[in-house]
Write an enzyme that holds these catalytic residues in place. Structure first.
Site, mmCIF file in Angstrom:
data_model
loop_
_atom_site.group_PDB
_atom_site.id
_atom_site.type_symbol
_atom_site.label_atom_id
_atom_site.label_comp_id
_atom_site.label_asym_id
_atom_site.label_seq_id
_atom_site.Cartn_x
_atom_site.Cartn_y
_atom_site.Cartn_z
ATOM 1 N NE ARG A 40 24.051 26.511 23.846
ATOM 2 C CZ ARG A 40 22.878 26.317 23.253
ATOM 3 N NH1 ARG A 40 22.446 27.165 22.337
ATOM 4 N NH2 ARG A 40 22.142 25.278 23.570
ATOM 5 C CE LYS A 208 5.082 24.641 21.110
ATOM 6 N NZ LYS A 208 5.641 24.587 19.770
ATOM 7 N N GLY A 361 18.611 25.065 27.231
ATOM 8 C CA GLY A 361 19.130 26.413 27.033
ATOM 9 C C GLY A 361 18.502 27.421 27.979
ATOM 10 N N GLY A 385 18.328 20.079 23.562
ATOM 11 C CA GLY A 385 17.829 18.934 22.799
ATOM 12 C C GLY A 385 18.772 17.749 22.874
#
Ligand code: ADP
Ligand code: MG
Length: 404
Positions: A40, A208, A361, A385
């Site tokens: 990043r 998840k 990520g 996200g």
């Protein structure tokens, strides 16, 4: 994009002007506080370098981790300031506070081409407050660092899906522009979101199901195939009646997965074999098993080799690929084969002309950790996200506000 960009700002002229830049420096740190993946920081350089070259007085805002509104030295941006100094080849000072006396003094003392980093914006609870007035007060203080004739450049793509003070509210207080990274991310993701070249294959993994439900719903209708591996596949396997033993399972999502399978079953591609391990540890006993063959009390930390083969087959004629979420616990070498195999299949598809985007990520980190060629993909997004929400068709407040 219908927003103003860094190119517009440079045209207007920035010499001697204070320019506040929101970057995404939320990098992973090890226990010793060292940066383990500088991706990043690297991605932020084109915008920062362009502003330095144009003789702006650059003030960078960023967050790191979740200090929850309190000053916590563990989440200081000190390692970032150091890495950024090295990467830019010039000293980047770190203010001792966020919008306090030190930040103001240092901001006032900047000369043309200097770069100042203020401390973690999440040291201040107002940054992420749900109360617009609270956030606004903080944004006023951030804007004040830019003095008169300042400007704001939004370049933290990983946070543009958040209506936070340093991302959103600040853009209403200063002339605002999209930085090079945000501009590039939006342009590239738009290519997969609208009118992707077919066949379009989406690969989803990670921990998840609940995190990715929205994107499964949104993409199941658009993609020709939806490959599901990683920690989220066990809830689907449980929905098909398999005993997943101690594997990751979201029991409350089993019904939802069953429903998704009944609606999109012809598009969803699940593993056909698994790696089973006696426990969640790199040196645990492990072996390849059939879907119904996880030994009692064991768990599955990775997909099996036959699954990799079948997934690769599906990917082989793809023209557009979006990949989010590792296929297994790639952080442990014995369980990294699934992720590595699928990543390589995407690289092969790209070499054959497919347009491939990696979002997330951990997915992006896995490419680097496994030593794969980053250039083998068309684009590696810095925002997990944010990229998922964009593909779901949700509005990104940090981008929308730039057009206001
Ligand atoms: P991304 O950041 O790319 O969106 P996620 O955060 O959703 O990805 O998921 C990444 C995590 O999922 C990794 O830390 C990985 O270890 C974990 N994971 C993948 N497969 C499994 C599995 N079978 N069991 C447990 N965890 C898993
Ligand atoms: Mg993650």
């Amino acid at each position: 994009m219908t927003v103003k960009t860094l190119a517009d700002l440079l045209d207007e002229g920035v010499e001697g002007r204070h320019v506040l830049v929101r970057s995404d420096f939320n990098v992973p740190l090890n226990d010793a506080g060292e940066i383990t993946d500088p991706g990043r920081i690297t991605a932020s350089l084109p915008t920062l370098q362009a502003l330095v070259d144009a003789d702006a007085k650059v003030i960078v805002m960023a967050h790191l981790g979740r200090p929850k509104g309190e000053v916590n030295s563990r989440y200081s941006l000190a390692p970032v300031a150091e890495a950024l100094s090295d990467a830019l080849g010039q000293y980047v000072a770190l203010a001792g506070d966020v919008v306090g006396e030190d930040a103001h003094e240092r901001a006032n003392g900047l000369t043309e081409g200097d770069v100042l980093l203020i401390e973690n914006v999440r040291f201040d609870a107002r940054e992420t407050s749900k109360d617009e007035a609270e956030r606004g007060e903080f944004a006023d203080q951030l804007a004040a660092l830019a003095a008169d004739n300042g400007a704001f450049v939004s370049d933290g793509f990983g946070v543009v899906h958040r209506a936070q003070a340093s991302v959103y509210d600040i853009a209403k207080r200063l002339p605002a522009y999209a930085g090079k990274l945000v501009e590039k991310e939006i342009t590239v993701l738009d290519r997969t979101a609208t009118d992707p070249e077919l066949p379009y294959v989406v690969v989803l993994g990670g921990s998840k199901v609940s995190d990715k439900l929205g994107v499964i719903e949104a993409l199941a209708g658009k993609a020709d195939k939806l490959i599901i591996g990683g920690g989220m596949c066990y809830t689907f396997l449980a929905a098909q009646g398999y005993n997943t033993q101690k594997s990751l399972l979201q029991e409350e999502m089993i019904d939802t997965c069953r429903d998704l399978l009944s609606r999109f079953g012809d598009r969803i591609v699940l593993p056909v074999d698994l790696v089973a391990a006696a426990e969640f540890s790199a040196d645990a006993e492990n072996r390849v098993v059939a879907l119904d063959g996880i030994p009692e009390g064991w768990l599955s930390p990775d997909i099996g080799p036959e699954s990799v083969k079948q997934f690769a087959e599906v990917l082989s004629d793809a023209r557009t690929v979006f990949w989010n979420g590792p296929m297994g616990v790639f952080e442990m070498e014995p369980f990294s084969k699934g992720t590595e195999g699928v990543a390589k299949a995407i690289i092969d598809a790209t070499a054959n002309g497919a347009f491939s985007v990696v979002g997330g990520g951990d997915s992006a980190a896995s490419v680097r950790v496994l030593g794969l060629d980053e250039d083998g993909f068309s684009h590696i997004s810095t925002g997990g996200g944010a990229s998922l929400e964009f593909l779901e068709g949700k509005e990104l407040p940090g981008v929308t506000v730039l057009g206001a």
